[in-house]
Design a protein around this motif. Structure first.
Motif, mmCIF file in Angstrom:
data_model
loop_
_atom_site.group_PDB
_atom_site.id
_atom_site.type_symbol
_atom_site.label_atom_id
_atom_site.label_comp_id
_atom_site.label_asym_id
_atom_site.label_seq_id
_atom_site.Cartn_x
_atom_site.Cartn_y
_atom_site.Cartn_z
ATOM 1 N N HIS A 17 45.867 20.613 30.073
ATOM 2 C CA HIS A 17 45.023 20.971 31.223
ATOM 3 C C HIS A 17 44.473 19.714 31.893
ATOM 4 N N ASN A 18 45.335 18.776 32.148
ATOM 5 C CA ASN A 18 44.953 17.487 32.710
ATOM 6 C C ASN A 18 46.206 16.842 33.289
ATOM 7 N N GLY A 44 36.473 20.118 23.687
ATOM 8 C CA GLY A 44 37.163 20.593 24.893
ATOM 9 C C GLY A 44 38.660 20.446 24.675
ATOM 10 N N ASP A 66 36.671 24.492 21.633
ATOM 11 C CA ASP A 66 36.828 24.823 23.054
ATOM 12 C C ASP A 66 36.159 26.153 23.378
ATOM 13 N N ASP A 94 31.033 26.614 22.053
ATOM 14 C CA ASP A 94 30.492 25.601 22.960
ATOM 15 C C ASP A 94 30.456 24.268 22.219
ATOM 16 N N ALA A 95 31.047 23.237 22.824
ATOM 17 C CA ALA A 95 31.069 21.920 22.176
ATOM 18 C C ALA A 95 29.840 21.089 22.536
ATOM 19 N N VAL A 110 38.626 14.795 26.306
ATOM 20 C CA VAL A 110 39.650 14.433 27.280
ATOM 21 C C VAL A 110 39.564 15.388 28.467
HETATM 22 N N1 SAH Z 1 41.409 18.342 26.576
HETATM 23 C C1 SAH Z 1 42.246 19.464 26.984
HETATM 24 C C2 SAH Z 1 41.553 20.430 27.941
HETATM 25 C C3 SAH Z 1 40.955 19.807 29.173
HETATM 26 S S1 SAH Z 1 40.404 21.018 30.380
HETATM 27 C C4 SAH Z 1 43.518 18.963 27.614
HETATM 28 O O1 SAH Z 1 43.573 17.782 27.985
HETATM 29 O O2 SAH Z 1 44.468 19.729 27.771
HETATM 30 C C5 SAH Z 1 38.701 21.219 29.969
HETATM 31 C C6 SAH Z 1 38.503 22.106 28.748
HETATM 32 O O3 SAH Z 1 37.115 22.134 28.453
HETATM 33 C C7 SAH Z 1 38.935 23.550 28.936
HETATM 34 O O4 SAH Z 1 39.823 23.898 27.892
HETATM 35 C C8 SAH Z 1 37.633 24.352 28.847
HETATM 36 O O5 SAH Z 1 37.811 25.614 28.249
HETATM 37 C C9 SAH Z 1 36.803 23.446 27.989
HETATM 38 N N2 SAH Z 1 35.350 23.574 28.098
HETATM 39 C C10 SAH Z 1 34.590 23.682 29.202
HETATM 40 N N3 SAH Z 1 33.274 23.720 28.883
HETATM 41 C C11 SAH Z 1 33.211 23.596 27.527
HETATM 42 C C12 SAH Z 1 32.147 23.584 26.567
HETATM 43 N N4 SAH Z 1 30.888 23.648 26.949
HETATM 44 N N5 SAH Z 1 32.479 23.457 25.254
HETATM 45 C C13 SAH Z 1 33.757 23.385 24.842
HETATM 46 N N6 SAH Z 1 34.788 23.401 25.704
HETATM 47 C C14 SAH Z 1 34.533 23.505 27.011
#
Ligand code: SAH
Length: 249
Positions: A17-18, A44, A66, A94-95, A110
């Motif tokens: 997702h990036n 995340g 995540d 929640d992270a 990331v």
């Molecule tokens: N690191 C991953 C996802 C990046 S996208 C990659 O590179 O593929 C951002 C991610 O953060 C998403 O999966 C979303 O669900 C997550 N996210 C958003 N707010 C968050 C929170 N408070 N705690 C944990 N994850 C979170």
């Protein structure tokens, strides 16, 4: 407890997702010289591609946290598919404020630094889970070219030019927090295309399958406007990279 549903629609088919690609994720794993048994924490973690491929390729032991239930399910399925389900754990939650019981050798966030209220706060959060001498990974955008106007910054979906720095300033900002930048892997425009353009086919197919959904109008509007907005703004002005940091002694 979940992320806004629009993201789980537009990014439901994404493994990453990036704007980083599978190749560059592999380059990053090799660049970090990961040893088997290295403990990696990922806040995340999305669909878990980083942890699962690094577990397969380098024998790391990973924990991901995540907020998206769907992405977390995808991460668990991917770990099974790659035969690493015994090495990686994906927690739905929640992270923000998440600190691991066991110290990690590598602690990563990331492309989700809002979790710690920005880059500095996220580094502080990750440091609480990191062993002395460990590596922090931060994935973050920067300006490839400085937007000439605030309107251009908003075209990149930033709230302001001040949301991001130019690459040299971003690198020096880590120094101001007393961290050495010890590695980096930068995305490129092809990588941005993989992240952004992959949403368009997903949206189109979702619209065909869900014409009466309450979000159908919003998804239709995005599919109509996104290709041009993306090409005019994000693709030209926004860079993105993963930066490996070690605290200065
Ligand atoms: N690191 C991953 C996802 C990046 S996208 C990659 O590179 O593929 C951002 C991610 O953060 C998403 O999966 C979303 O669900 C997550 N996210 C958003 N707010 C968050 C929170 N408070 N705690 C944990 N994850 C979170």
């Amino acid at each position: 407890m979940d992320i806004p549903r629009i993201f789980t629609i537009t990014e439901s088919a994404h493994r990453i997702h990036n704007p980083i690609t599978p190749d560059k994720l592999a380059t990053l794993g090799a660049a970090l010289r990961l040893e088997p048994g290295t403990r990696v924490l990922d806040l995340g973690s999305g669909s878990g591609e980083m942890l699962s491929t690094w577990a397969r390729d380098h024998g790391i032991i990973g924990t991901g946290v995540d907020l998206s239930q769907l992405f977390t399910e995808h991460a668990r399925l991917r770990a099974e598919e790659l035969g690493v389900a015994d090495r990686v754990t994906f927690i739905h939650g929640d992270a923000a404020g998440y600190v691991s019981d066991e110290k990690a050798d590598v602690a990563a966030c990331v492309g989700a630094t809002w979790i710690g209220g920005g880059v500095a706060g996220t580094i502080e959060l990750l440091a609480r889970s990191l062993r002395a001498g460990g590596i922090i990974l931060i994935g973050e955008p920067y300006w490839r070219q400085l937007p000439p106007t605030e309107e251009v910054a908003k075209g990149c979906l930033a709230t302001s030019i001040f949301d991001f720095l130019m690459l040299p300033e971003l690198l020096s900002s880590f120094g101001h927090l007393d961290y050495d930048v010890v590695e980096m892997v930068l995305a490129d425009q092809d990588g941005w295309d993989r992240y952004e353009a992959a949403k368009w086919l997903t949206m189109r197919r979702w619209l065909e399958a869900n014409p009466d959904d309450e979000l159908a109008n919003e998804v239709r509007a995005q599919l109509t406007s996104e290709p041009e907005r993306y090409a005019a703004y994000t693709r030209e002005y926004l860079g993105w990279g993963v930066f490996a940091l070690m605290a200065r002694p």
